[in-house]
Design a protein around this motif. Structure first.
Motif, PDB file in Angstrom:
ATOM      1  N   VAL A 197      10.415  -7.338   5.261  1.00  7.41           N
ATOM      2  CA  VAL A 197       9.322  -6.409   5.531  1.00  7.41           C
ATOM      3  C   VAL A 197       9.373  -5.955   6.981  1.00  7.41           C
ATOM      4  O   VAL A 197       9.337  -4.763   7.294  1.00  7.41           O
ATOM      5  CB  VAL A 197       7.965  -7.082   5.218  1.00  7.41           C
ATOM      6  N   TRP A 213       2.981   1.319   9.163  1.00  4.85           N
ATOM      7  CA  TRP A 213       1.772   0.591   9.543  1.00  4.85           C
ATOM      8  C   TRP A 213       1.958  -0.904   9.815  1.00  4.85           C
ATOM      9  O   TRP A 213       1.232  -1.467  10.597  1.00  4.85           O
ATOM     10  CB  TRP A 213       0.668   0.813   8.499  1.00  4.85           C
ATOM     11  N   GLY A 243       3.310  -0.456  -1.443  1.00  3.88           N
ATOM     12  CA  GLY A 243       3.477  -0.948  -0.079  1.00  3.88           C
ATOM     13  C   GLY A 243       2.592  -2.136   0.200  1.00  3.88           C
ATOM     14  O   GLY A 243       3.031  -3.162   0.713  1.00  3.88           O
ATOM     15  N   SER A 244       1.309  -2.006  -0.166  1.00  6.10           N
ATOM     16  CA  SER A 244       0.387  -3.105   0.092  1.00  6.10           C
ATOM     17  C   SER A 244       0.793  -4.345  -0.690  1.00  6.10           C
ATOM     18  O   SER A 244       0.805  -5.457  -0.148  1.00  6.10           O
ATOM     19  CB  SER A 244      -1.041  -2.722  -0.289  1.00  6.10           C
ATOM     20  N   VAL A 245       1.115  -4.178  -1.961  1.00 10.34           N
ATOM     21  CA  VAL A 245       1.473  -5.336  -2.777  1.00 10.34           C
ATOM     22  C   VAL A 245       2.721  -6.015  -2.207  1.00 10.34           C
ATOM     23  O   VAL A 245       2.777  -7.244  -2.061  1.00 10.34           O
ATOM     24  CB  VAL A 245       1.688  -4.919  -4.243  1.00 10.34           C
ATOM     25  N   TRP A 246       3.715  -5.203  -1.835  1.00  8.61           N
ATOM     26  CA  TRP A 246       4.957  -5.775  -1.288  1.00  8.61           C
ATOM     27  C   TRP A 246       4.678  -6.540   0.003  1.00  8.61           C
ATOM     28  O   TRP A 246       5.092  -7.697   0.163  1.00  8.61           O
ATOM     29  CB  TRP A 246       5.952  -4.641  -1.023  1.00  8.61           C
ATOM     30  N   VAL A 247       3.947  -5.897   0.908  1.00  7.18           N
ATOM     31  CA  VAL A 247       3.676  -6.529   2.199  1.00  7.18           C
ATOM     32  C   VAL A 247       2.857  -7.803   2.012  1.00  7.18           C
ATOM     33  O   VAL A 247       3.178  -8.862   2.563  1.00  7.18           O
ATOM     34  CB  VAL A 247       2.944  -5.543   3.137  1.00  7.18           C
ATOM     35  N   MET A 248       1.792  -7.729   1.195  1.00  2.00           N
ATOM     36  CA  MET A 248       0.920  -8.897   1.060  1.00  2.00           C
ATOM     37  C   MET A 248       1.637 -10.038   0.349  1.00  2.00           C
ATOM     38  O   MET A 248       1.440 -11.207   0.687  1.00  2.00           O
ATOM     39  CB  MET A 248      -0.365  -8.534   0.318  1.00  2.00           C
ATOM     40  N   GLY A 271       4.615 -11.804   7.704  1.00  2.00           N
ATOM     41  CA  GLY A 271       5.409 -11.139   6.683  1.00  2.00           C
ATOM     42  C   GLY A 271       6.859 -11.597   6.731  1.00  2.00           C
ATOM     43  O   GLY A 271       7.314 -12.173   7.723  1.00  2.00           O
ATOM     44  N   SER A 272       7.569 -11.312   5.657  1.00  2.00           N
ATOM     45  CA  SER A 272       8.959 -11.751   5.594  1.00  2.00           C
ATOM     46  C   SER A 272       9.819 -10.929   6.538  1.00  2.00           C
ATOM     47  O   SER A 272       9.425  -9.866   7.019  1.00  2.00           O
ATOM     48  CB  SER A 272       9.484 -11.580   4.167  1.00  2.00           C
ATOM     49  N   SER A 312       4.651 -10.748   0.623  1.00  2.00           N
ATOM     50  CA  SER A 312       5.679 -11.341   1.471  1.00  2.00           C
ATOM     51  C   SER A 312       5.093 -12.267   2.526  1.00  2.00           C
ATOM     52  O   SER A 312       5.818 -12.909   3.273  1.00  2.00           O
ATOM     53  CB  SER A 312       6.477 -10.232   2.158  1.00  2.00           C
ATOM     54  N   ALA A 324      -3.338  -6.558  -5.052  1.00  2.00           N
ATOM     55  CA  ALA A 324      -3.024  -7.533  -4.005  1.00  2.00           C
ATOM     56  C   ALA A 324      -3.813  -8.817  -4.183  1.00  2.00           C
ATOM     57  O   ALA A 324      -3.395  -9.874  -3.731  1.00  2.00           O
ATOM     58  CB  ALA A 324      -3.308  -6.926  -2.639  1.00  2.00           C
ATOM     59  N   ASN A 357      -3.949  -5.130   6.658  1.00  2.00           N
ATOM     60  CA  ASN A 357      -3.067  -4.216   5.943  1.00  2.00           C
ATOM     61  C   ASN A 357      -3.734  -2.858   5.723  1.00  2.00           C
ATOM     62  O   ASN A 357      -3.175  -1.813   6.042  1.00  2.00           O
ATOM     63  CB  ASN A 357      -2.692  -4.841   4.595  1.00  2.00           C
TER      64      ASN A 357
END
Lengths: 102, 652, 203
Positions: free
Chosen positions: B339, B326, A93-98, B335-336, A100, C47, B272
């Motif tokens: 997302v 969240w 989740g974190s990797v995807w969100v960051m 964010g995109s 993007s 990240a 995040n």
């Protein structure tokens, strides 16, 4: 009695430990082989080695740590499954969100 | 050393100097009173070292009420500053510190301990147990919370408060805030978070393993269910906070680059991780609140809770979904669209199980003979008020729309509607409802109702206009505004409402005093014709071992069923000696070491930090080496049990 | 809470008392929390690892064969701690202690290798404050290493207690819980090895 299970009887060779140990070594080297010897792309390697890691983690959970042992074996197993779920949410989740973010 | 104190003691602000002086005076008075009445030993043996869940719960609640006072004063100061444009009552710096401490205190040092306190008092009784699974850890949980709160609270008189909001975003919180302020935030929360995590583990094991015979999970009361689910959320969410706070601490103290502006750091990563914890956190506070309302509504409707099973299922669904929403706290961070869309969907989805719960409460009330006690009134007011908070939440949850609402007063109104109507109303309802269980007498009903009306009407007058202020464009966290903005009238109304809430709080505190002097002592353990096991004790305040004989449960609403059957409060039972855990002073000492470590890190006094950490480990080693002696506990004799089971015995 | 009158000898010693059962279940719950903790550290690494300009790249400074050896060392220590529990359940306190000491030696070996690796990395220009990738690398592996160090101290204390008081339900419970902790550290390392070191060597 759930606690009286195969792993727990006295005077037996520690099969669970030995098999777990050998499997872990095999899986570790399998991952190394995939990562360093094969010619796949980064994301393909990542998926495969993470799958192998999860398998090895499961091997150790069952064969070293006896996660289902005890009166509360089901709760313990459930806890580890939910832990896996949340681990994936947090990391992926974190990797995807960051990634993007722009 | 003198330099250090001189540099950090804040002497140029009259309000802060005044606060300093009153703190000093209060401490002196307390020390004097304890010495004069020779109560130091009593304090140590009966309260500081207690492992009795009921006492620990009371200490949590007292701390929460003190923090409610402080957070409330913060709120009134803010409202005073915002009533008219261009006010100079508070400087911008001071205002920033106040909204930061207001938010942090209310969520982490008021709501959490209040609910944890009620959970501590009630849950072991509700499941028919004698205490929690780990009484020693329970004591440690309280003291680490307490010292974490102290560490946070001394910031405003020594060194300066954090001022980057309760959300503490980087880079303001790192490059933008040199000095001890933000460190207080990071370390205060870190220390007090230890206690919360331990409580989560404690209650899961307690509820899984220590229920009375016959109490299957499906027969367990709703408040214990919400405690179980909340504890699961705590166990998975709080470690996220631990790591996140540590990462920023490292950035500020040790030159790492997690959230920095340079060398690859990513300030957005803070947001995040903070919200990966922060969203589950709001469910950690709201789910126990729902549990309290379920108990109060069922008791004063004199009906079993409607839709018991769907209540449980919706609890589980909410807890899972709470970890999947969240990003809605930072839709506007860049964010995109993918997302934002996914998280809009999950956010709106979480309204569904919540809605199911609302319908179940309404179903419980339907055709019931309702008793309008003060506790019930809080619960009845909760339903429509929380729904306003909930539906505005769905509005905010739509990412595209949120680009208009984000960080305006619309958002502030939304979360106050959910947090106050949800959590604070529940704390008050639970406080009144379980008051006789804690102190042996009820709070005065008429005074309680006055408090309710002042607070509830005041609350709506304060926050309803804020939705409109948000639409009118007023941003969050601004210390003043201009006359031409056109926001003045609504701000005036809002302040009037806040005053009403303040009066309500004062009345509640007065009620505590008044009830102590004038309320009749309860003669039985069953103050409200209750349905669940905590009311099944012989005396109003249970003896320290709770039940002389563990009850056997046959149905949901166990005690109600026992009363129908005639098996409640049987007198001629064979008693056996009861094994109880020993008191302990080690957690108190360990928590002081946590405080020392935290203080050392706040001011970068390395020898102090190392001393504190070493001391904490020392206490753990001590515990490990002595646990076999400590764990033996002691036995309550049969004569003692017989004496304590008489309703009018003298409390030991 | 402790009911020493009714020991059920069909059940391993550590599960025989109420306290034992509670502690073991409680520890599994704690391990769930630890998963969340390490997941966050892990997420930070993933990240942050791609956004760095200055500083050495992992592929240039990792000694992968060395890391494989470290991994085998830790895995072996997890295996030997399992053997220790096996001996404990056969009531063989001497053999249990021997396997525990071997476990600790391998654990200390792992720690020594890790510290040596850190020193090498620092000399190569990869320090805690170099950039985000290395900050998150050190915090992730360092937290794991601190856990290992704490485990070594803990298990040492427990060996003393077991020798002093023999195998009772209480000491058996302590040995078992500490072994769960020790296994867990290898469990975490699998992911560190895979995600940080192995993937760091790819491309």
């Amino acid at each position: 009695m759930e606690t009286e299970n195969k792993n727990v009887q006295a005077n037996r060779f520690p099969w669970s430990q030995v098999i777990g140990f050998l499997l872990s070594i095999v899986l570790t080297f399998a991952a190394v082989w995939v990562g360093k010897i094969t010619d796949l792309s980064y994301s393909q390697i990542a998926i495969i080695v993470f799958a192998i890691a999860f398998i090895q983690a499961a091997v150790q959970l069952f064969m070293f740590m006896h996660v289902t042992e005890g009166e509360q074996g089901k709760w313990q197993l459930g806890k580890m499954f939910s832990a896996a779920f949340f681990a994936i949410v947090i990391v992926a989740g974190s990797v995807w969100v960051m990634n993007s973010m722009h | 050393m003198v330099e250090f104190i001189k540099d950090n003691l804040i002497l140029n602000d009259p309000m802060i100097v005044g606060a300093n002086i009153s703190i000093l005076l209060t401490v002196i008075v307390l020390v004097f009173v304890l010495t004069y009445f020779k109560k130091w030993k009593w304090l140590w043996t009966e309260w500081i070292t207690t492992v009795d869940h009921k006492r620990i719960g009371i200490m949590y609640i007292i701390s929460a009420l003190l923090m409610l006072f402080r957070g409330g004063v913060d709120a009134l100061l803010m409202r005073a500053q915002l009533t008219v444009p261009n006010a100079s009552f508070l400087s911008s710096q001071h205002y920033n510190e106040i909204f930061t401490t207001h938010g942090t205190i209310m969520i982490l040092f008021m709501a959490m301990p209040f609910l944890l306190g009620l959970m501590n008092v009630v849950v072991p009784l509700q499941i028919g147990a004698r205490d929690v699974a780990f009484p020693y850890l329970n004591n440690l949980s309280f003291w680490s919370f307490f010292f974490g709160a102290i560490l946070f609270n001394i910031s405003f008189v020594f060194g300066g408060s954090p001022d980057a909001g309760w959300t503490n975003y980087a880079p303001l919180a790192i490059e933008g805030s040199p000095g001890p302020g933000i460190n207080y935030y990071l370390l205060g929360l870190q220390v007090s978070g230890i206690g919360t995590l331990l409580t989560g583990i404690n209650f899961i094991v307690t509820i899984i393993k220590m229920r009375a015979p016959g109490m299957t999970l499906l027969r367990m009361p709703m408040f214990s269910w919400t405690t179980l689910i909340t504890s699961f959320i705590i166990v998975f969410a709080f470690p996220i906070l631990t790591v996140t706070l540590a990462m920023m601490t490292f950035d500020r103290l040790f030159g790492t680059h997690f959230f920095t502006l340079t060398a690859g750091g990513n300030p957005m990563l803070w947001a995040n991780f903070f919200w990966l914890w922060g969203h589950p956190e709001v469910y950690i506070v709201v789910l126990p609140a729902f549990g309290i309302f379920s108990e109060v509504i069922a008791t004063f409707s004199r009906k079993t809770l409607f839709g018991h099973k769907s209540m449980i299922i919706s609890l589980v669904v909410i807890s899972g979904l709470s970890f999947l929403v969240w990003v809605h706290h930072f839709y506007t961070m860049g964010g995109s669209a993918n997302v934002n869309n996914i998280f809009s969907i999950t956010t709106m989805a979480i309204a569904i199980p919540t809605g199911i719960k609302i319908f179940n409460w309404l179903g419980t009330l339907y055709k019931a003979r309702i008793q309008f006690t003060a506790a019930m009134m809080w619960a009845l007011a909760f339903i429509p008020t929380f729904v306003i908070g909930g539906v505005t939440g769905v509005m905010l949850g739509m990412a595209a729309a949120d680009f208009q609402y984000h960080n305006t007063y619309f958002l502030i109104a939304h979360f106050h509607y959910t947090l106050i109507a949800g959590v604070v109303f529940a704390c008050f309802a639970g406080f009144v409802y379980w008051y006789p269980k804690m102190f042996g007498h009820k709070m005065n009903e008429p005074i309680g109702k006055w408090a309710f009306w002042f607070f509830t009407i005041g609350f709506n007058v304060c926050f309803l206009p804020q939705f409109l202020l948000g639409f009118a464009g007023m941003p969050r966290r601004v210390y003043t505004y201009l006359p031409e903005d056109g926001w003045t009238a609504l701000n005036v109304v809002s302040t009037i409402g806040a005053v009403g809430m303040g009066i309500g709080f004062v009345i509640i505190v007065y009620n505590v005093y008044y009830s102590l002097r004038h309320s009749k002592m309860e003669t039985t353990g069953d103050s409200w014709n209750g349905r669940t096991l905590e009311w099944a004790t012989a005396t109003a305040v249970p003896p320290h071992y709770n039940f002389p004989v563990t009850p056997v449960v046959k149905d949901v609403d166990a005690f109600w069923q026992m009363k129908q059957e005639g098996t409640a409060n049987k007198k001629d039972i064979e008693y056996e000696p009861i094994h109880m855990p020993n008191n302990t002073g080690t957690p108190f000492v360990m928590s002081i070491f946590f405080f020392i470590a935290g203080f050392g890190l706040v001011f970068e006094i390395w020898w102090m930090a190392i001393l504190g950490i070493a001391g904490s480990f020392g206490c753990m080693i001590f515990r490990s080496l002595r646990s076999h002696v400590y764990d033996k506990g002691y036995y309550v004799s049969v004569e003692e049990i017989k004496r304590l089971e008489q309703p009018f015995h003298k409390e030991a | 809470m402790e009911n020493t009158n009714k020991l059920n000898t069909n059940v391993p010693l550590e599960y025989q008392t109420e306290t034992g059962k509670l502690n073991i279940l409680g520890f599994w719950i704690f391990l769930g929390a630890e998963v969340a903790l390490f997941s966050t550290l892990y997420a930070a690494y993933f990240a942050l690892k791609d956004g760095v300009m200055e500083g050495p790249l992992p592929i240039d400074v990792f000694d992968f064969n060395y890391t494989i050896i470290m991994t085998i060392v830790l895995l072996t220590s997890s295996f030997t701690s399992g053997l220790a529990i096996h001996e404990m359940r056969r009531n063989n306190i001497k053999a249990m202690v021997v396997w525990l000491i071997i476990t600790l030696l391998f654990g200390a070996g792992f720690l020594y290798m890790e510290i040596a690796e850190f020193i090498h990395l620092v000399h190569s220009g990869a320090t805690l404050g170099t950039n985000a990738l290395w900050s998150s690398f050190y915090l992730l592996t360092g937290t794991h290493g601190v856990h290992v160090a704490i485990g070594i101290v803990w298990i040492t204390l427990i060996i003393f207690q077991a020798l002093k008081r023999g195998l009772t339900p209480d000491t058996a419970k302590k040995v078992f819980v500490s072994s769960l902790y020790w296994h867990f550290l290898d469990f975490v390392w699998i992911f560190v090895f895979t995600g940080v070191y192995l993937l760091g060597m790819v491309k």
